[in-house]
Scaffold this motif. Structure first.
Motif, PDB file in Angstrom:
ATOM      1  N   LEU A   1       3.577   2.121  44.714  1.00 51.91           N
ATOM      2  CA  LEU A   1       3.846   3.558  44.734  1.00 51.91           C
ATOM      3  C   LEU A   1       4.629   3.880  46.004  1.00 51.91           C
ATOM      4  CD1 LEU A   1       0.236   4.785  43.853  1.00 51.91           C
ATOM      5  CD2 LEU A   1       2.157   4.732  42.277  1.00 51.91           C
ATOM      6  N   ALA A   2       5.409   4.957  45.928  1.00 57.79           N
ATOM      7  CA  ALA A   2       6.167   5.370  47.110  1.00 57.79           C
ATOM      8  C   ALA A   2       6.285   6.878  47.135  1.00 57.79           C
ATOM      9  CB  ALA A   2       7.549   4.735  47.118  1.00 57.79           C
ATOM     10  N   ASN A   3       5.964   7.468  48.294  1.00 55.09           N
ATOM     11  CA  ASN A   3       6.167   8.901  48.524  1.00 55.09           C
ATOM     12  C   ASN A   3       7.545   9.046  49.166  1.00 55.09           C
ATOM     13  OD1 ASN A   3       6.178  11.560  49.330  1.00 55.09           O
ATOM     14  ND2 ASN A   3       4.116  11.531  50.189  1.00 55.09           N
ATOM     15  N   VAL A   4       8.568   9.130  48.330  1.00 55.26           N
ATOM     16  CA  VAL A   4       9.940   9.090  48.807  1.00 55.26           C
ATOM     17  C   VAL A   4      10.343  10.409  49.446  1.00 55.26           C
ATOM     18  CG1 VAL A   4      12.351   8.752  48.138  1.00 55.26           C
ATOM     19  CG2 VAL A   4      10.559   7.350  47.108  1.00 55.26           C
TER      20      VAL A   4
ATOM     21  N   HIS B   1      12.006  11.860  58.346  1.00 57.95           N
ATOM     22  CA  HIS B   1      10.775  12.006  57.595  1.00 57.95           C
ATOM     23  C   HIS B   1      10.205  10.639  57.246  1.00 57.95           C
ATOM     24  CE1 HIS B   1      13.490  11.557  54.100  1.00 57.95           C
ATOM     25  NE2 HIS B   1      12.425  11.180  53.439  1.00 57.95           N
ATOM     26  N   ILE B   2       9.068  10.626  56.572  1.00 58.43           N
ATOM     27  CA  ILE B   2       8.302   9.405  56.352  1.00 58.43           C
ATOM     28  C   ILE B   2       8.294   9.054  54.876  1.00 58.43           C
ATOM     29  CG2 ILE B   2       5.950   8.445  56.420  1.00 58.43           C
ATOM     30  CD1 ILE B   2       5.566  10.180  58.987  1.00 58.43           C
ATOM     31  N   VAL B   3       8.529   7.788  54.581  1.00 60.73           N
ATOM     32  CA  VAL B   3       8.363   7.247  53.234  1.00 60.73           C
ATOM     33  C   VAL B   3       7.148   6.330  53.282  1.00 60.73           C
ATOM     34  CG1 VAL B   3       9.320   5.772  51.433  1.00 60.73           C
ATOM     35  CG2 VAL B   3      10.781   7.432  52.576  1.00 60.73           C
ATOM     36  N   GLU B   4       6.079   6.772  52.653  1.00 64.97           N
ATOM     37  CA  GLU B   4       4.826   6.034  52.652  1.00 64.97           C
ATOM     38  C   GLU B   4       4.719   5.206  51.370  1.00 64.97           C
ATOM     39  OE1 GLU B   4       0.618   5.282  53.953  1.00 64.97           O
ATOM     40  OE2 GLU B   4       2.431   5.974  54.979  1.00 64.97           O
ATOM     41  N   PHE B   5       4.411   3.919  51.528  1.00 59.11           N
ATOM     42  CA  PHE B   5       4.265   3.015  50.396  1.00 59.11           C
ATOM     43  C   PHE B   5       2.790   2.688  50.170  1.00 59.11           C
ATOM     44  CE2 PHE B   5       8.608   2.069  51.704  1.00 59.11           C
ATOM     45  CZ  PHE B   5       9.273   1.945  50.477  1.00 59.11           C
TER      46      PHE B   5
ATOM     47  N   VAL C   1      17.120   8.066  64.333  1.00 53.79           N
ATOM     48  CA  VAL C   1      16.182   7.747  63.256  1.00 53.79           C
ATOM     49  C   VAL C   1      16.248   8.795  62.143  1.00 53.79           C
ATOM     50  CG1 VAL C   1      13.770   7.321  62.663  1.00 53.79           C
ATOM     51  CG2 VAL C   1      14.641   6.627  64.896  1.00 53.79           C
ATOM     52  N   ARG C   2      16.369   8.328  60.920  1.00 49.68           N
ATOM     53  CA  ARG C   2      16.320   9.229  59.771  1.00 49.68           C
ATOM     54  C   ARG C   2      15.069   9.017  58.927  1.00 49.68           C
ATOM     55  NH1 ARG C   2      17.488   7.013  54.827  1.00 49.68           N
ATOM     56  NH2 ARG C   2      18.443   4.935  54.801  1.00 49.68           N
ATOM     57  N   LEU C   3      14.388   7.874  59.135  1.00 57.02           N
ATOM     58  CA  LEU C   3      13.294   7.532  58.230  1.00 57.02           C
ATOM     59  C   LEU C   3      12.295   6.613  58.918  1.00 57.02           C
ATOM     60  CD1 LEU C   3      13.129   8.325  55.191  1.00 57.02           C
ATOM     61  CD2 LEU C   3      13.936   6.038  54.654  1.00 57.02           C
ATOM     62  N   PHE C   4      11.014   6.817  58.601  1.00 55.79           N
ATOM     63  CA  PHE C   4       9.952   5.877  58.935  1.00 55.79           C
ATOM     64  C   PHE C   4       9.398   5.345  57.618  1.00 55.79           C
ATOM     65  CE2 PHE C   4      10.208   8.649  62.569  1.00 55.79           C
ATOM     66  CZ  PHE C   4       9.982   7.826  63.668  1.00 55.79           C
ATOM     67  N   ILE C   5       9.244   4.039  57.502  1.00 59.18           N
ATOM     68  CA  ILE C   5       8.731   3.452  56.262  1.00 59.18           C
ATOM     69  C   ILE C   5       7.548   2.548  56.586  1.00 59.18           C
ATOM     70  CG2 ILE C   5      10.903   3.586  54.983  1.00 59.18           C
ATOM     71  CD1 ILE C   5      11.399   0.659  55.642  1.00 59.18           C
ATOM     72  N   GLY C   6       6.506   2.640  55.775  1.00 57.30           N
ATOM     73  CA  GLY C   6       5.334   1.814  55.996  1.00 57.30           C
ATOM     74  C   GLY C   6       4.198   2.261  55.104  1.00 57.30           C
ATOM     75  N   SER C   7       2.989   1.945  55.519  1.00 56.17           N
ATOM     76  CA  SER C   7       1.823   2.314  54.716  1.00 56.17           C
ATOM     77  C   SER C   7       0.638   2.576  55.622  1.00 56.17           C
ATOM     78  CB  SER C   7       1.469   1.190  53.726  1.00 56.17           C
ATOM     79  OG  SER C   7       1.188  -0.018  54.411  1.00 56.17           O
TER      80      SER C   7
END
Length: 991
Positions: free
Chosen positions: A759-762, A745-749, A721-727
């Motif tokens: 919006l996205a916290n890339v 790390h986490i990308v929060e939408f 895993v390189r990324l978690f994406i969600g909100s």
């Protein structure tokens, strides 16, 4: 006196050179008189022949054979490599040591009917069958030994059979983490891109003949090749000096090379170099998904200190890829071929392997130079063979200074351009997506069905859908979609029809949703746990597509039910009088397409889906246009930088907006694989990550808490895993997930329901932030806001004033595409006659331009002390080390509003009062809550969002050592005692 030897010696040398040279020209080499070791063909099938060397005497009283070792050659080399010289070859040395040597011979594919159509999976399945045969004949577990790619086959086959009947694996110079050490020190990004291109555009069309395989191998080390040829020519007069190495020379120069089929090369390049799936897992063997993490037998990796093909960093990847196995290494100062053939192999490698086999069989000690392999870091500062080793090994061919200067220059170039390469790769993926998104207008034809059609046309054989351990290609899924479209047309579904989809998350559900999109109909995504009659009415559904497991529930509705999935032989037993059509019984080949049908007719402005949410206990329908879907899909693919090497793990059901818009949408646009889950199963989570090779995990709210809090959760060794994406992930959980799954790390939408603001916290650098506007996602602004009077503030000219840094404001979006009829539309906001949509969400924007959610406009808690913003409080409270989830809610005591924050803690955690005060003192906007208390657990919704109703129903928190109240006189929190609680409640009642 004349010394005639001064004349005869040169003449004799010249004559000997001529004689030997003529023999080489006529016969390809010098006649050594060597004979091959005896062997018996135990099994012969078109794919391979199984040899047993030195077949044992089976007569009564004869010495039984030793432990069996099955040796595997790489595809481009002959199986005779194990017996190049009888005395110094692998099979001879092992036999003398009391080992039972076996060899699988894949033959030369250009001499076998259909041989040039073989792929990697064919070799793995063949080796799997050979292991069964050796086990059956000998009655003993098998030691599997493979050289170079043969070792890769050994690892892959062991994973495929979950190490069943394997005593150990011995791999010689076999790459596992292929991108950690590419030949000639190629950069990983370049190597992966080149491998992908070659697989798709070169080896999908051509094969490699034996002579080209030989040339390619020699070109990987041209200096050593040239040096060997020069040495041979210089000693051509001395037959006795040449004979000991003549068999090896002839093998490498000509006899040892065989053809290599194009499909096998393409699969090697794509799966194991471009996508590095021996490390990540999720590689496909005839449709079955396999991971090296299933290997649990002992492993011995033979590492060549100066091996520039199977480089040490790459070979040592097995330690991280197979965390269940006991992995050892044997380091030998040799090049790639020298690991298995030649003087060092005869005196060091094969005696060590024999001792290894005997040790595992309980007959002897572990070899002295075999040591447990250290856990290598996921990123090494030096990926290839150490420079000093190369210089020492090649000193006869080049000077140290030359190599030193070249390496120094190369290192400087790589260091200076490492980030540039990453940027180029990311930009190459992202810019076309953003450009396409920016070109979408109301009359652009865009839809899920259209994008899937494009992907199937571009890469028909590309892997797309993973489910229940199986993989399905774009072509197969697209064909199934078109068949379902024909079935829908046959039963009278037309463009624009609203059709309910009541299905578990499974391939047939994805196909149904995509088929409705391709038809131009509207998919009404019905949650199985909701009031289905109400959902059908709100969505205006005329029919219901259901799977067999939901047939009973669907049949209770006054609608026709179209049953899809479950296979053709399932037994459907609908209730009496139910209007049910079995879609699987419709033959798509006999359905005539009507004149009105055009595939993928949907415009961006067209309604594509109706999803549902529960707001205040009521079911609410959410309309989703094709533009809204495209905005999330392209935005996800861009923000997460999704590429063909990724696998997105969809934990949320497809009827949920996150599953449809983020997981499925991002995967389809990104051209990635998507793994569908039957639901969150914490006990299976880690295994499925490795089985599917998951690189990106989608989530909603506190979903991942169930995973890392599960007693069975153990993350040993490598993970892909390189990324978690969600909100909606709580800040406390955010920190824990990043710690457990580092370096992921986490990308929060954050996205409004209508998709007008995204919006996205890339970067993930600011935990809890919603990030910045997604490129291509439209223009947003933050309007200054008076929270006490609930008013958007204006400037002296009557236009809306923009909020300053860290000032609470209302998020406004400049609309693109259709505007939801229920939206709060405002005109003349920043210029005459302009149009903006108020999202009704309150944000602040920090000095760097990052947005932080503060609250919903209607949810601000107005206490006698001033406003309390729930999201802002939750954010800072969640940063307390032991806190898992923080939720702030409103209660009333005798008509007075009070803000209460409930905390759940990590297992074994506690909250010191000082930590609580320190955290809440960092509130940037608003006031702290009146009471904070720890609760044993929180009730979560079906989407893992904390429910406030049960907390409110509990009333004012009880006194305990884990409850605190705000002392308004000095602004600090203190323990809530029974006396203080009574006093506070009475004061509120009196007030």
């Amino acid at each position: 006196m004349v010394d005639f030897t001064t004349f005869t010696r040169p003449v004799g040398r010249l004559v000997a050179t001529a004689q030997n040279g003529l023999e080489v020209l006529r016969y390809g080499g010098l006649e050594t008189g060597a004979v091959p070791s005896p062997f018996q063909i135990v099994q012969s099938v078109p794919m391979y022949r199984l040899r047993r060397y030195f077949p044992p005497d089976t007569r009564p009283g004869a010495t039984p054979a030793g432990p069996p070792v099955l040796m595997v050659h790489p595809m481009m080399m002959s199986a005779d490599m194990w017996d190049v010289t009888r005395d110094e070859g692998a099979v001879g040395i092992l036999h003398k040591a009391g080992i039972d040597p076996w060899v699988i011979d894949f033959g030369s594919p250009d001499k076998v009917e259909g041989g040039m159509d073989r792929n990697l999976a064919d070799h793995v399945v063949a080796l799997n069958e050979a292991i069964d045969t050796v086990k059956e004949v000998t009655g003993r577990d098998v030691h599997l030994a493979g050289y170079s790619q043969g070792g890769m086959f050994a690892y892959q086959t062991a994973a495929y059979r979950r190490a069943k009947d394997l005593a150990s694996i011995v791999a010689f110079g076999s790459p596992v983490d292929t991108l950690a050490g590419l030949p000639m020190n190629l950069p990983a990004n370049f190597g992966a891109a080149a491998a992908d291109f070659m697989a798709d555009h070169v080896f999908s069309r051509i094969d490699i003949p034996g002579w080209l395989a030989r040339t390619g191998f020699q070109m990987l080390d041209p200096i050593k090749t040239a040096q060997a040829r020069l040495d041979f020519m210089r000693q051509l007069h001395d037959r006795e000096a040449l004979l000991p190495r003549e068999q090896q020379r002839r093998f490498l120069s000509n006899e040892g090379w065989i053809a290599w089929s194009g499909p096998a090369i393409a699969e090697l390049l794509k799966q194991f170099i471009a996508h590095n799936r021996m490390m990540s897992g999720g590689f496909s063997i005839h449709g079955d998904l396999v991971t090296l993490s299933d290997i649990d037998c002992p492993v011995l990796a033979v590492v060549g200190e100066v091996d520039d093909i199977g480089q040490p960093a790459s070979v040592r990847g097995i330690k991280r890829a197979a965390p269940q196995a006991d992995v050892y290494e044997y380091l030998i100062r040799a090049g790639h071929f020298g690991l298995v053939v030649g003087g060092k192999a005869a005196t060091q490698t094969w005696p060590t392997v024999a001792s290894w086999v005997k040790w595992l069989s309980g007959d002897g000690e572990m070899p002295a130079d075999v040591v447990p392999m250290a856990l290598q870091p996921s990123e090494t500062s030096e990926s290839g063979v150490p420079f000093a080793s190369r210089v020492a090994h090649g000193a006869a061919a080049a000077t140290e200074m030359t190599f030193s200067l070249a390496r120094t220059a190369a290192d400087a170039f790589v260091a200076a351009n490492k980030s540039a390469r990453a940027l180029v790769v990311e930009t190459a993926r992202t810019l076309p997506r953003l450009a396409r998104l920016g070109q979408i207008n109301d009359h652009t034809r865009i839809s899920l069905g259209r994008i899937m059609d494009e992907q199937a046309s571009a890469t028909p054989g590309g892997e797309f859908l993973l489910f229940d351990g199986r993989v399905h290609t774009y072509e197969a899924v697209d064909r199934r979609i078109n068949n379902v479209v024909r079935g829908l047309i046959e039963v009278g579904i037309r463009q624009g029809a609203r059709v309910g989809v009541l299905m578990e998350t499974r391939p047939s559900a994805l196909v149904a949703i995509a088929a409705l999109s391709r038809l131009g109909a509207v998919a009404v995504l019905m949650p199985p746990d909701a009031d289905l009659a109400e959902a059908a009415a709100l969505g205006g559904a005329s029919d219901i597509i259901a799977d067999p497991s939901n047939l009973d529930a669907a049949s209770r509705l006054p609608l026709r039910v179209l049953v899809l999935g479950g296979g053709e032989n399932r037994d459907l037993a609908p209730p009496q009088d139910a209007d049910v059509v079995d879609m699987e019984q419709i033959d798509p080949d006999v359905v005539d397409l009507p004149g009105w049908y055009r595939p993928n007719p949907g415009f961006a402005k067209d309604l594509a889906y109706i999803a549902f949410a529960t707001v205040g206990g009521k079911l609410v329908a959410r309309q989703i246009t094709n533009y809204r879907w495209a905005l999330s899909a392209f935005g996800t693919a861009s923000a997460a930088n999704l590429g063909r090497g990724d696998t997105v793990y969809c934990l949320t059901p497809l009827h949920h907006q996150s599953g449809l818009l983020v997981s499925l949408g991002g995967a389809v646009v990104g051209g990635t694989r998507i793994a569908l889950s039957r639901g969150l199963r914490p006990d299976r989570f880690v295994h499925e990550l490795r089985q599917y090779g998951v690189t990106v995990v989608s989530y909603t709210w506190a979903m991942l808490r169930d995973v890392i809090d599960d007693p069975s959760f153990v993350l040993n060794g490598n993970h892909p895993v390189r990324l978690f994406i969600g909100s909606g992930m709580p800040t406390g959980l955010w920190k824990r997930v990043e710690e457990e799954f580092a370096p992921a790390h986490i990308v929060e939408f954050f996205a409004t329901t209508d998709g007008q603001a995204v919006l996205a916290n890339v970067s993930g650098a600011k935990i809890g932030s919603e990030g910045r506007p997604l490129p291509g996602g439209g223009h947003i602004e933050l309007a200054a806001y008076d929270v006490d009077d609930d008013l958007i503030l204006e400037d002296e000219r009557g236009f809306v004033r923009l909020a300053g840094p860290n000032e609470v404001g209302v998020l406004l979006a400049h609309p693109r595409g259709p505007v939801d009829p229920t939206a709060s539309v405002k005109r003349g906001v920043f210029a005459p006659a302009d149009t903006w949509v108020s999202t009704e969400y309150l944000f602040r924007k920090d000095d760097d331009g990052d947005y932080w959610l503060v609250d919903n406009r209607s949810s601000v808690i107005h206490t006698p002390r001033g406003p309390v913003f729930a999201a802002a409080v939750n954010d800072v409270a969640g940063r307390i080390g032991a806190v898992d989830i923080a939720v702030t809610y409103r209660i009333e005591v005798a008509g007075v509003a009070r803000a209460v924050t409930a905390l759940t803690l990590c297992p074994g955690g506690s909250v010191p009062t000082a930590d609580l005060n320190d955290a809440l003192a960092k509130l940037v906007v608003g006031n702290p809550p009146d009471v904070v208390h720890v609760v044993p657990d929180m009730t979560l919704s079906a989407t893992y969002r904390p429910l406030l109703g049960p907390l409110r129903a509990a009333g004012y928190p009880k006194a305990s050592r884990n409850s605190w109240y705000l002392d308004e006189d000095n602004g600090v929190f203190k323990r809530l005692t029974t006396a203080i609680r009574a006093e506070l409640v009475n004061v509120d009642q009196d007030g």
